[in-house]
Design an enzyme around this catalytic site. Structure first.
Site, mmCIF file in Angstrom:
data_model
loop_
_atom_site.group_PDB
_atom_site.id
_atom_site.type_symbol
_atom_site.label_atom_id
_atom_site.label_comp_id
_atom_site.label_asym_id
_atom_site.label_seq_id
_atom_site.Cartn_x
_atom_site.Cartn_y
_atom_site.Cartn_z
ATOM 1 N N GLU A 70 0.817 -1.208 0.000
ATOM 2 C CA GLU A 70 0.000 0.000 0.000
ATOM 3 C C GLU A 70 0.858 1.268 0.000
ATOM 4 O O GLU A 70 0.500 2.266 -0.625
ATOM 5 C CB GLU A 70 -0.950 0.004 1.194
ATOM 6 N N PRO A 270 12.004 -13.712 -0.807
ATOM 7 C CA PRO A 270 10.850 -13.908 0.086
ATOM 8 C C PRO A 270 10.144 -12.584 0.369
ATOM 9 O O PRO A 270 10.788 -11.527 0.432
ATOM 10 C CB PRO A 270 11.483 -14.474 1.364
ATOM 11 N N ARG A 271 8.842 -12.646 0.543
ATOM 12 C CA ARG A 271 8.078 -11.436 0.848
ATOM 13 C C ARG A 271 8.567 -10.793 2.134
ATOM 14 O O ARG A 271 8.614 -9.569 2.251
ATOM 15 C CB ARG A 271 6.598 -11.795 0.963
ATOM 16 N N GLY A 312 12.328 -3.475 -0.814
ATOM 17 C CA GLY A 312 12.352 -2.175 -1.460
ATOM 18 C C GLY A 312 13.287 -2.045 -2.643
ATOM 19 O O GLY A 312 13.518 -0.930 -3.117
ATOM 20 N N ASN A 337 1.244 -7.837 -6.558
ATOM 21 C CA ASN A 337 1.038 -6.874 -7.637
ATOM 22 C C ASN A 337 1.935 -7.140 -8.855
ATOM 23 O O ASN A 337 3.159 -7.055 -8.754
ATOM 24 C CB ASN A 337 1.308 -5.472 -7.079
ATOM 25 N N PRO A 338 1.345 -7.413 -10.039
ATOM 26 C CA PRO A 338 2.155 -7.636 -11.246
ATOM 27 C C PRO A 338 2.437 -6.362 -12.031
ATOM 28 O O PRO A 338 3.084 -6.416 -13.076
ATOM 29 C CB PRO A 338 1.265 -8.579 -12.068
ATOM 30 N N GLU A 340 4.294 -3.606 -11.344
ATOM 31 C CA GLU A 340 5.673 -3.115 -11.370
ATOM 32 C C GLU A 340 6.523 -3.852 -12.402
ATOM 33 O O GLU A 340 7.226 -3.212 -13.184
ATOM 34 C CB GLU A 340 6.281 -3.172 -9.971
#
Length: 425
Positions: A70, A270-271, A312, A337-338, A340
Site C-alpha cells: 500500500e 521472500p516477501r 524495497g 502486484n504484477p 511493477e
C-alpha cells in the site's frame, strides 16, 4: 470524548468490543516488541497506544497505508498531495514494520497506526488534529472512523476494494456496526465498478457519502530511473514475494529448469526478508548451491540460487530479469502486484491464487499478457518456454506494459474527489 465512546449496537458491535479487550494483552506485548526492534531514532514506547512523536506536525493530511504494498501504491498520491497542497504537512501511518521502512524511505513523517480502542483514538486525534484522513484500500476500523467523525475530520477511502470473501463476510456479519462505520466515510474511490457496487450494496451509499469508480492507483506508479541489477550472461529468472510453502515448489521447479539449462540462475526474494535463514535452509535441503546477498552483491559463478534478503529493491531486478514469477499465488495468500514488472515490459508467471489483484490479472489474461500455472512442473515448463523463445516472451511483456498504460489516471480522479473535501488554500 463521550461521542467517541458511542457503542455499536447489535451482535457485531458486542463481538467487536469483546474481541478488542481479549486482544489487549497480545497487542500490548506486540507494541513493546515493535519498539525494541525499531531503529533507535524511531523508537517510541507505546506508540500504538496514543503516544506519538513530538515531531509529528498537527493540522496535517493523514494518509494511512497498512503495509509495504500500500505504501508503494501510495507514491503517486503522495506526490500529488504535496504538489496540490504544498503548505499542508503530510503524515503517514502504517501497520506493519515493512510498511514503516518504506514510509521512512519516502521521507514522510511516519507513525504506527493506533490500536482501535476508543480512548486511544481520542488521544491520537486530539494530538494530531488532522485536516483530512485518507485511507488506502479497505481499512475499516470502527472506533478510528467514529473518532474522525466526532472531530469533524473528513475521511476518504481511496483505491478501495473488496474481495469476494470480504464482501460475503461483511454482508453476513457486519450489521449495524458496519453501516455505522461506513457512514463515517465521506468519499469512497473504488478500484473498479464491481468494487463500487459492493460498497453500495453494503450500505455505504448515503446523502453524505460519495462512491465512485476511480480505477486502480497502482497503475499510476512511475517507471523509476534505476540501474538494472546484473548477473552477467546467464539465463536468470526471478521468484518475487514468495511465502511459506511456496519456496519449496519454486526450488523444485528450478531443479527441473537446471536439467535443460544447467547454467540457469534463480533469484529468490521472500516477501518477508526475516525468513531468509529458513529459506536458505530450504535451498540447502534441495541440494542447490545458494548465496545470500543484497542488491549490490556479485553472484558467484557456481551459485544456482541467489537469495535476496532485502526489501524495497525489486525494481532493479524487474528491470534486469526477463522471467518473473509473482509469489503468494501458489499458496492461499491471494497473489501480489504484477504492475511493477509490467512497467518494464515483463509479463509474469503466476499461480491461480490472485484474488488480491483479480481485476488486474483478469485484464492481463484478456490481453494474453500473463501465464498461469498450478504446480511446480508447470512453473518449470513456463520458465523453460520463456527462456527458449525470448522474443515471444518479450511480446507478452509488451502487451502487459500496454495494459498498464491503458489504465492510468486514477490518481487524478482521486485528487479531484479529495479537493471537494479539502479545497486548495
Amino acid at each position: 470524548m463521550p461521542a467517541l465512546l458511542d457503542k455499536g449496537r447489535g451482535m457485531a458491535g458486542w463481538v467487536y468490543r469483546i474481541a478488542l479487550w481479549l486482544a489487549f494483552p497480545w497487542l500490548f506485548v506486540d507494541s513493546l516488541r515493535r519498539a525494541i526492534r525499531a531503529p533507535a531514532q524511531h523508537r517510541i514506547w507505546l506508540a500504538q497506544w496514543g503516544r506519538l512523536s513530538s515531531e509529528l506536525p498537527t493540522g496535517a493530511i493523514w494518509l494511512h497505508a497498512v503495509s509495504l504494498g500500500e505504501v508503494r501504491a501510495a507514491r503517486p498520491l503522495i506526490a500529488a498531495l504535496r504538489e496540490d497542497w504544498p503548505d499542508c504537512p503530510l503524515i503517514l501511518s502504517t501497520t506493519t514494520e515493512t510498511g514503516a521502512r518504506a514510509a521512512r524511505e519516502l521521507g514522510v513523517p511516519h507513525f504506527y497506526a493506533p490500536f482501535d480502542y476508543a480512548f486511544v483514538q481520542y488521544l491520537v486525534f486530539r494530538r494530531l488534529r488532522p485536516k483530512l484522513l485518507v485511507v488506502m484500500e479497505t481499512e475499516l476500523w470502527p472506533n478510528w472512523l467514529r473518532a474522525a467523525r466526532a472531530q469533524n475530520v473528513p475521511v476518504a477511502l481511496v483505491n478501495a476494494r473488496l474481495s469476494d470473501r470480504s464482501f460475503s463476510r461483511y454482508r453476513r456479519w457486519g450489521g449495524h456496526l458496519l453501516r455505522d462505520t461506513l457512514s463515517c466515510i465521506r468519499l469512497i474511490c473504488a478500484q473498479s465498478e464491481a468494487d463500487r457496487a459492493c460498497f453500495e450494496a453494503l450500505g455505504a451509499s448515503s446523502a453524505d457519502t460519495v462512491i465512485q469508480d476511480c480505477g486502480n492507483i497502482k497503475y499510476d506508479v512511475a517507471l523509476p530511473t534505476t540501474v538494472p541489477w546484473c548477473a552477467g550472461e546467464r539465463f536468470v529468472w526471478l521468484a518475487a514475494s514468495t511465502h511459506p510453502g511456496e519456496e519449496a515448489v519454486v526450488l523444485a521447479a528450478h531443479r527441473q529448469v537446471l536439467i535443460d539449462m544447467p547454467d540457469a540462475l534463480l533469484v529468490l526474494v521472500p516477501r518477508h526478508p526475516e525468513r531468509a535463514t529458513a529459506v536458505a535452509a530450504l535451498i540447502a535441503e534441495a541440494g542447490l548451491a545458494g548465496q545470500v546477498g543484497d542488491d549490490a552483491s556479485t553472484v558467484a559463478p557456481g551459485t544456482q540460487v541467489f537469495l535476496l534478503a532485502q526489501t524495497g529493491v525489486l525494481m532493479r531486478f524487474f528491470a534486469a530479469i526477463p522471467v518473473v514469477f509473482m509469489g503468494g499465488s501458489l499458496v492461499p495468500i491471494g497473489g501480489h502486484n504484477p504492475i511493477e514488472p509490467a512497467l518494464f515490459g515483463r509479463a509474469v508467471v503466476t499461480g491461480p491464487q490472485t484474488r488480491n489483484f483479480r481485476d488486474i490479472y483478469r485484464q492481463l489474461d484478456e490481453h494474453q499478457a500473463v501465464r498461469t500455472v498450478t504446480n511446480g512442473s508447470e512453473l518449470a515448463q513456463a520458465v523453460l518456454d520463456a527462456g527458449r523463445a525470448p522474443e515471444d516472451w518479450r511480446a507478452v511483456g509488451d502487451r502487459a506494459r500496454g495494459v498498464v498504460a491503458d489504465n492510468r489516471g486514477a490518481t487524478q480522479r482521486i485528487m479531484t474527489g479529495l479537493a471537494r473535501l479539502l479545497p486548495s488554500p
